[in-house]
Design a protein around this motif. Structure first.
Motif, mmCIF file in Angstrom:
data_model
loop_
_atom_site.group_PDB
_atom_site.id
_atom_site.type_symbol
_atom_site.label_atom_id
_atom_site.label_comp_id
_atom_site.label_asym_id
_atom_site.label_seq_id
_atom_site.Cartn_x
_atom_site.Cartn_y
_atom_site.Cartn_z
ATOM 1 N N LYS A 66 -6.005 -1.640 15.483
ATOM 2 C CA LYS A 66 -4.666 -1.216 15.889
ATOM 3 C C LYS A 66 -4.399 0.228 15.444
ATOM 4 C CE LYS A 66 -2.392 -5.750 16.101
ATOM 5 N NZ LYS A 66 -1.801 -5.605 17.448
ATOM 6 N N ALA A 67 -4.809 0.580 14.221
ATOM 7 C CA ALA A 67 -4.603 1.941 13.724
ATOM 8 C C ALA A 67 -5.381 2.941 14.562
ATOM 9 C CB ALA A 67 -5.019 2.029 12.262
ATOM 10 N N ALA A 68 -6.625 2.585 14.910
ATOM 11 C CA ALA A 68 -7.462 3.483 15.702
ATOM 12 C C ALA A 68 -6.893 3.675 17.108
ATOM 13 C CB ALA A 68 -8.883 2.935 15.770
ATOM 14 N N GLU A 69 -6.409 2.590 17.698
ATOM 15 C CA GLU A 69 -5.850 2.668 19.050
ATOM 16 C C GLU A 69 -4.648 3.599 19.109
ATOM 17 O OE1 GLU A 69 -4.993 -1.366 20.033
ATOM 18 O OE2 GLU A 69 -7.053 -1.839 20.644
ATOM 19 N N LEU A 70 -3.885 3.643 18.013
ATOM 20 C CA LEU A 70 -2.688 4.486 17.966
ATOM 21 C C LEU A 70 -2.994 5.898 17.479
ATOM 22 C CD1 LEU A 70 -0.155 1.882 16.505
ATOM 23 C CD2 LEU A 70 -0.207 2.772 18.849
ATOM 24 N N GLY A 71 -4.266 6.158 17.129
ATOM 25 C CA GLY A 71 -4.643 7.488 16.667
ATOM 26 C C GLY A 71 -4.049 7.857 15.319
ATOM 27 N N LEU A 72 -3.819 6.852 14.462
ATOM 28 C CA LEU A 72 -3.215 7.103 13.152
ATOM 29 C C LEU A 72 -4.270 7.587 12.154
ATOM 30 C CD1 LEU A 72 -0.908 3.972 13.020
ATOM 31 C CD2 LEU A 72 -0.267 6.311 13.614
ATOM 32 N N ARG A 73 -3.803 8.222 11.074
ATOM 33 C CA ARG A 73 -4.735 8.829 10.117
ATOM 34 C C ARG A 73 -5.395 7.805 9.213
ATOM 35 N NH1 ARG A 73 -2.869 9.743 4.790
ATOM 36 N NH2 ARG A 73 -0.672 9.289 4.438
ATOM 37 N N GLY A 74 -4.838 6.610 9.147
ATOM 38 C CA GLY A 74 -5.419 5.610 8.272
ATOM 39 C C GLY A 74 -4.595 4.347 8.219
ATOM 40 N N LEU A 75 -4.910 3.498 7.239
ATOM 41 C CA LEU A 75 -4.203 2.248 7.016
ATOM 42 C C LEU A 75 -3.667 2.241 5.593
ATOM 43 C CD1 LEU A 75 -7.188 1.398 8.566
ATOM 44 C CD2 LEU A 75 -5.731 -0.570 9.030
ATOM 45 N N SER A 76 -2.588 1.505 5.382
ATOM 46 C CA SER A 76 -1.984 1.443 4.056
ATOM 47 C C SER A 76 -1.538 0.018 3.753
ATOM 48 C CB SER A 76 -0.787 2.398 3.961
ATOM 49 O OG SER A 76 0.186 2.077 4.941
ATOM 50 N N LEU A 77 -1.417 -0.289 2.466
ATOM 51 C CA LEU A 77 -0.928 -1.584 2.030
ATOM 52 C C LEU A 77 -0.406 -1.452 0.608
ATOM 53 C CD1 LEU A 77 -3.293 -2.776 -0.072
ATOM 54 C CD2 LEU A 77 -4.490 -3.134 2.086
ATOM 55 N N ILE A 78 0.367 -2.437 0.197
ATOM 56 C CA ILE A 78 0.893 -2.477 -1.166
ATOM 57 C C ILE A 78 0.455 -3.796 -1.801
ATOM 58 C CG2 ILE A 78 2.975 -2.562 -2.600
ATOM 59 C CD1 ILE A 78 4.347 -0.816 -0.452
ATOM 60 N N VAL A 79 -0.066 -3.709 -3.024
ATOM 61 C CA VAL A 79 -0.564 -4.892 -3.714
ATOM 62 C C VAL A 79 0.000 -4.901 -5.133
ATOM 63 C CG1 VAL A 79 -2.652 -3.696 -4.504
ATOM 64 C CG2 VAL A 79 -2.685 -6.191 -4.237
ATOM 65 N N ALA A 80 0.176 -6.101 -5.692
ATOM 66 C CA ALA A 80 0.630 -6.233 -7.075
ATOM 67 C C ALA A 80 -0.499 -5.853 -8.034
ATOM 68 C CB ALA A 80 1.093 -7.663 -7.341
ATOM 69 N N ASP A 81 -0.158 -5.153 -9.115
ATOM 70 C CA ASP A 81 -1.210 -4.609 -9.987
ATOM 71 C C ASP A 81 -2.057 -5.670 -10.663
ATOM 72 O OD1 ASP A 81 0.693 -5.453 -11.819
ATOM 73 O OD2 ASP A 81 0.838 -3.537 -12.879
ATOM 74 N N ALA A 82 -1.523 -6.855 -10.911
ATOM 75 C CA ALA A 82 -2.295 -7.903 -11.588
ATOM 76 C C ALA A 82 -3.196 -8.676 -10.629
ATOM 77 C CB ALA A 82 -1.359 -8.872 -12.305
ATOM 78 N N ASN A 83 -3.055 -8.434 -9.336
ATOM 79 C CA ASN A 83 -3.870 -9.139 -8.349
ATOM 80 C C ASN A 83 -5.220 -8.428 -8.213
ATOM 81 O OD1 ASN A 83 -4.948 -10.560 -6.205
ATOM 82 N ND2 ASN A 83 -3.082 -10.498 -4.966
ATOM 83 N N GLN A 84 -6.052 -8.586 -9.244
ATOM 84 C CA GLN A 84 -7.315 -7.851 -9.313
ATOM 85 C C GLN A 84 -8.276 -8.233 -8.193
ATOM 86 O OE1 GLN A 84 -8.078 -5.261 -11.287
ATOM 87 N NE2 GLN A 84 -5.994 -5.348 -12.098
ATOM 88 N N GLY A 85 -8.276 -9.499 -7.799
ATOM 89 C CA GLY A 85 -9.162 -9.929 -6.736
ATOM 90 C C GLY A 85 -8.887 -9.191 -5.434
ATOM 91 N N ALA A 86 -7.600 -9.107 -5.072
ATOM 92 C CA ALA A 86 -7.236 -8.412 -3.839
ATOM 93 C C ALA A 86 -7.520 -6.919 -3.952
ATOM 94 C CB ALA A 86 -5.755 -8.646 -3.534
ATOM 95 N N ARG A 87 -7.228 -6.338 -5.110
ATOM 96 C CA ARG A 87 -7.450 -4.902 -5.271
ATOM 97 C C ARG A 87 -8.937 -4.549 -5.133
ATOM 98 N NH1 ARG A 87 -4.088 -2.519 -10.289
ATOM 99 N NH2 ARG A 87 -4.871 -0.587 -9.381
#
Length: 202
Positions: free
Chosen positions: A144-165
């Motif tokens: 979806k990001a590529a189709e829209l010609g965006l510079r990248g992707l972003s997300l927000i994660v909780a600092d203690a969620n080490q597995g996801a990070r």
């Protein structure tokens, strides 16, 4: 219900209003219980907080909307979901008067990701984990990001969620900024929200 899933049988499709209860449950998993906490505050006496979440997912506008969502489906059942949308090149300033305090740091971090496709949430039900569902959803976000010609992707994660990070780091996401959480009575082992961005080539 015990469910067996073969990765090859997982399909990704646009969400519809019929998926809104599953979307509410999945965004609560992604949000580490914060969505349910907020829906509890919004519910009238005797009202089911999940009904509030379902109603919010059924809206045509707002970040958390079925219109901004895709679901992963296996054996006719929703097993995961991705909610995301592009962040404007010049995002609106956060108004502390109209924004609930718990959302202020999240909105401020999101605004630092201008020009990216923002993964508001990505989650898979426990029964379907380890089957590649999350990878398919993340691939969908990149497309979806590529189709829209965006510079990248972003997300927000909780600092203690080490597995996801660690997962996001393996996928090329890098920490850009962080802000302290506003918890009120919400119980969470983390202290900060962390913004991560993955730049796309080009």
């Amino acid at each position: 219900v015990t469910m067996t899933i073969r990765t090859g049988h997982v399909t990704i499709r646009d969400a519809t209003r019929k998926d809104c209860l599953e979307l509410a449950r999945l965004i609560d998993i992604a949000g580490e219980g914060l969505p349910f906490y907020l829906w509890q505050q919004m519910a009238a006496p005797g009202e089911d907080p999940w009904k509030i979440g379902q109603q919010r997912a059924a809206r045509d506008s707002g970040g958390f909307s079925y219109r901004n969502s895709v679901v992963a489906e296996a054996d006719g059942m929703v097993v995961g979901a991705l909610v995301g949308y592009p962040v404007a090149d010049e995002p609106e300033a956060v108004d502390p008067e109209s924004t609930p305090p718990m959302f202020v740091p999240l909105r401020e971090l999101e605004n630092l990701a201008a020009g990216t496709w923002y993964l508001n949430s990505v989650a898979v039900f426990p029964r379907a984990r380890g089957m590649g569902v999350g990878s398919k959803l993340m691939d969908c976000a990149e497309q979806k990001a590529a189709e829209l010609g965006l510079r990248g992707l972003s997300l927000i994660v909780a600092d203690a969620n080490q597995g996801a990070r660690k997962l996001y780091e393996r996928l090329g996401y890098r920490e850009v900024s962080s802000l302290p959480m506003v918890k009120e009575q919400w119980q969470c082992p983390s202290d900060n929200w962390v913004l991560m961005i993955r730049e796309l080539p080009g």
